[in-house]
Design an enzyme around this catalytic site. Structure first.
Site: not given
Length: 935
Positions: A188, A238, A551
């Site tokens: 990621d 994220h 996600s």
């Protein structure tokens, strides 16, 4: 056809009608390619080479061609699966030229992969400044490292965390099953491991115990990565959020990770601008294998449309063959319509995870004096103990524009009030700014009736102290209290953990409005399964935050895989078996809240995961999905095999449930060409499913097979033209000798049309204004033969409305005897370009594809191109744009240059899906108007 006179020019001016996009800049890393070397044992032995020597020899051959290159990434550690390198070459070097070099097996352009943005909420404009912050990277040496203090297993007992409750994870946590002994890697954007809920440190002895940064802060896809050993970042949340969903440690807020006792690592593959490239993703996948990882989570990807067609997909499938389970997000591209699968998620062994809206809200309790409590949504409790009074800017819950304009001067002081407003009428940011200007400090926004879940609110720079969300019914309850309490209703926000059981009665438990549809172009199931993905609470840089997307659903499944692997190690479940186990024990979801109609399997996959059922299940069913194909190549006779791993015999019985049907095109392929961005639900007609055995008893340790036969479906001609997907579930009920009952479902789906009839080349003006394809010089479209200079060369514009297994853009002679299926000139016109019928061969077209004479190749990829984006790509309606500077590639791989004063055309050919690539009639084709170079 005679050569064109130099003065002959015919251009249709559309200077305001279309805008060119730099497709290469947005979609691909400039001048960069994966070059795969043939490292098969037969090829190496024939040439007397080792894999490493083969790569060196091939790169030397590239240099001997006069191509100066730089190596981006080398892939030498797994020669049996992918051996080669990603290289960057000078301008003008084509994919075709590279593919013809001795030793080269395949070539792909290196693709940029954009980190998924949170799915948009129509009336939400974030007031957070986090997205614009780009903090300097903090290395592990800049702060004192400390070992993680790991909470005991008992800290996770009594789990009430809302996504865990609805997926059965809570039951495993309550039994002390926390993923111990399983190694998970997250690929990621980097991780803020200084967050105490993630352990506070990095390296051996820490919670995030291994990892690597493959790119550095400033990587944007095009520049040179600056790797290091530390995956830390604070410039994006994220990766931190994804990591927390898997491994957040027990804390006072009541949030925890799915597998907090697993060995957790992070490979950073994006920079601060949140762009990755697929060669870096492949490098990270290889590193994970060598680091001994059991499960990989990838919460980013790019459109591929096909199964196992890109380097990331190929690598993911190889990892599965080596015992590494790859779990990937299915994408947030529901508005792209059907047949929009992403890589690396689209794989036979890879698990593609779609998203559902949770059944429950993330909520903390506010206290109402003498009136109990009310749940409000916030990433963390307000922890405001002073007493305030409720105040509503409107006492009518039907007013949609509440606080959309400046509050009147008669408004009382709001400093010691909790101001409550209804959603609607304007962006949330407008409401919050108006309230802040009126002196408000604490704001609660209650939802509109029958509306999507509220997003997380941020105070940003408004000056507000706290902002939270309320369900509609809770807002109305507070309004009643406000109106019935003349002296004011006191309210406080004490610190406290999350509260459970706050039901979302609008969309809870249904597929999220952003979760991508399948299937793949080769009619494989996509997504595989679903899990809660909307408004998920997890770690972010410096604290906790609520985010939404596939996600978020993907790492929940990756963590769930770790829970099962930690408990069933002695069974040696392969990634394929693990995927099948989860699919057949998932719970099918309805198409709308409270509906008895099940959602289409191309929306939900096999359903929402049930981890408790997966742990308890001792029956393995293969295949985990029955793919019935299309009407051109129907596969209506299927075979299910049941392997009984129970300690006693089990009797299995079979039935079926029909799910929602879906249409790919709004009005039919003869007029639409482009898939619908809001596909219609259609009725799946009743049909009969029969079984070779309605009941079968399988002894302990044994297996048995049952044949399932589907009768032919009947659709109207109009429905067939809309490319309807029908689907449902085979329900398997197993009863053991001890009267224990086990329930399983196997999804099935098929297409009630022929894939060969799916339009491939876009002939509409939806993308650019004028109808595609066309040839243009600047903003002027050619409508007759033209003469051009090389310094002002023409550009050919086209789009793929569907994926294709073979795309060719060739330079051909201007007098070629060929008739395309699409007219050479489709502009100016206000009508849809006429398309030749698929079953008719245009007059004078050669019978075989290779019979068409070409001067040379302009673009001929070895991979299967996907269809272009419609809404969510690097730009809306992505397209192909090739400037015809006169350069092409000869059949022997040598470069060629078009001569001045010679008439040429551009020929585009795209193979129809499932058609025979050797036949010329299998292609949609377009032949440009003639052009020649003046010098």
């Amino acid at each position: 056809m005679a050569l064109l006179a130099v003065a002959l020019v015919a251009l249709f001016s559309v200077s305001a009608a279309f805008q060119q996009h730099d497709a290469a800049t947005s979609r691909y890393v400039r001048n960069s390619y994966f070059v795969e070397v043939d490292a098969s044992s037969s090829s190496l032995s024939k040439r007397g080479l080792t894999p490493f020597a083969a790569l060196s020899r091939t790169l030397a051959a590239v240099e001997r061609k006069g191509i100066k290159y730089t190596v981006r990434q080398r892939f030498e550690s797994l020669p049996d699966v992918f051996h080669g390198a990603s290289i960057q070459v000078p301008d003008g070097v084509s994919l075709d030229e590279l593919s013809k070099i001795d030793g080269v097996k395949r070539v792909w352009p290196v693709q940029k992969i954009y980190l998924p943005r949170e799915p948009a909420v129509d009336d939400y404009v974030s007031t957070s400044s986090m997205a614009s912050q780009r903090l300097a990277k903090r290395t592990s040496s800049s702060f004192e490292k400390r070992a993680t203090t790991f909470p005991p297993a008992s800290a996770y007992a009594g789990d009430t965390f809302y996504p865990h409750v609805e997926t059965g994870i809570d039951g495993l946590h309550n039994s002390g099953i926390l993923g111990a002994g399983v190694k998970i890697a997250v690929l990621d954007s980097g991780v803020d491991y200084t967050n105490p809920i993630l352990g506070g440190c990095f390296g051996p002895g820490c919670h995030i115990s291994f990892g690597y940064d493959f790119c550095g802060d400033n990587y944007n896809g095009d520049n040179t990565p600056v790797p290091d050993d530390d995956p830390f970042t604070t410039c994006t949340s994220h990766g931190t959020h994804v990591t927390g969903i898997i491994g957040a440690l027990a804390n006072q807020y009541g949030v925890s990770g799915v597998a907090p006792q697993a060995t957790l690592g992070h490979y950073r593959i994006t920079g601060c601008n949140e762009i990755a490239s697929d060669d870096i993703m492949v490098a990270a996948m290889m590193r994970a294998l060598h680091d001994g990882v059991d499960v990989i989570n990838v919460s980013l990807g790019s459109v591929v449309s096909w199964t196992n067609n890109s380097p990331t997909q190929i690598m993911a499938e190889y990892l599965a063959s080596q015992g590494v389970a790859v779990v990937a997000s299915a994408g947030n591209d529901r508005t792209e319509g059907l047949f929009f699968a992403e890589g690396p998620a689209a794989g036979l062994a890879t698990t593609a995870v779609g998203a559902t809206d949770p059944i429950y809200w993330v909520a903390y309790n506010a206290t109402l004096r003498n009136r109990g409590t009310v749940p409000y949504m916030s990433p963390m409790p307000f922890n405001i103990t002073r007493t305030s009074l409720l105040y509503f800017t409107s006492t009518d819950p039907n007013v949609a524009s509440d606080a959309c304009t400046a509050l009147p001067s008669s408004t009382p002081s709001l400093v010691n009030r909790v101001v409550v407003v209804r959603r609607g009428g304007c962006d949330f940011a407008v409401k919050l700014n108006n309230l802040a200007k009126a002196g408000a400090k604490i704001v609660l926004i209650y939802n509109s009736p029958n509306t999507l879940t509220l997003p997380q609110f941020n105070v940003g720079t408004t000056g507000l102290e706290a902002v939270g969300g309320l369900r509609y019914e809770d807002g109305v309850r507070l309004l009643d209290l406000f109106k019935s309490t003349p002296r004011g209703q006191p309210i406080t926000f004490p610190f406290g953990p999350l509260v459970s059981g706050v039901v979302d009665g609008v969309t809870g438990g249904t597929a999220s409005y952003y979760s991508s549809y399948g299937p793949t172009n080769d009619l494989n199931l996509y997504p595989s399964i679903t899990a809660p993905g909307t408004n998920i609470l997890s770690t972010v840089v410096g604290g906790l935050g609520i985010m939404r997307g596939t996600s978020q659903s993907s790492p929940l499944v990756a963590g769930a895989y770790a829970l099962i692997l930690s408990q069933r190690k002695n069974e040696n479940l392969s990634p394929q078996q693990l995927k099948s186990l989860f699919m057949t024990t998932s719970a099918p979801i309805p198409n709308t809240y409270g509906s008895s109609t099940l959602d289409s399997v191309i929306s939900q996959g096999a359903g929402r995961i049930d981890v408790g059922a997966a742990l308890a299940a001792k029956t393995l069913i293969t295949p985990a999905v029955l793919e019935l194909n299309d009407t051109g190549f129907p596969s209506r006779t299927q075979r299910l095999t049941l392997s009984n791993r129970n300690s006693d015999a089990v009797t299995y019985t079979f039935s079926s449930t029909i799910a929602q049907g879906m249409a790919t095109y709004d009005n039919g392929v003869q007029s639409d060409v482009i898939p619908s961005t809001s596909p219609d639900d259609i009725d799946t007609p009743l049909f009969r499913i029969s079984y070779s055995d309605n009941s079968v008893t399988v002894p302990a340790g044994g297996s048995a097979s049952v044949t399932v036969v589907f009768t032919a479906l009947r659709y109207s001609n109009q429905q067939t033209a809309e490319f309807p997907i029908y689907s449902g579930f085979i329900d398997v009920r197993g009863t053991s000798a001890s009267a224990q009952v086990q329930a399983f479902t196997v999804p099935f789906f098929g297409l009630a049309s022929r894939m060969i009839d799916m339009p491939v080349l876009d002939t509409t003006g939806a993308a650019l204004g004028p109808n595609l394809p066309f040839l243009a010089v600047g903003q002027d479209i050619a409508t007759a033969p033209i003469t051009v200079s090389r310094s002002n060369a023409p550009t050919v514009f086209f789009r793929l409305a569907a994926g294709t297994r073979r795309l060719r853009v060739d330079l051909v002679a201007g007098d070629i005897d060929f008739q395309g299926t699409i007219p050479s000139v489709t502009n100016p016109t206000s009508r849809l370009a006429k398309r030749s019928k698929n079953d008719l061969r245009p007059r004078a077209t050669p019978a075989l594809f290779n019979d068409v004479p070409t001067v040379g190749s302009i673009f001929a990829p070895d991979y299967y191109p996907p269809r272009d984006y419609l809404v969510n790509g690097p730009y809306p309606y992505s397209d192909y744009e090739y400037t015809l500077d006169g350069k092409y590639t000869n059949k022997d791989g040598t470069p060629g240059t078009a001569s001045a004063g010679v008439s040429y055309r551009v020929l585009i050919r795209a193979l129809k899906i499932t058609a025979d690539p050797s036949l010329s009639s299998s292609y949609e084709s377009w032949l440009s108007t003639p052009f020649q170079y003046s010098s």
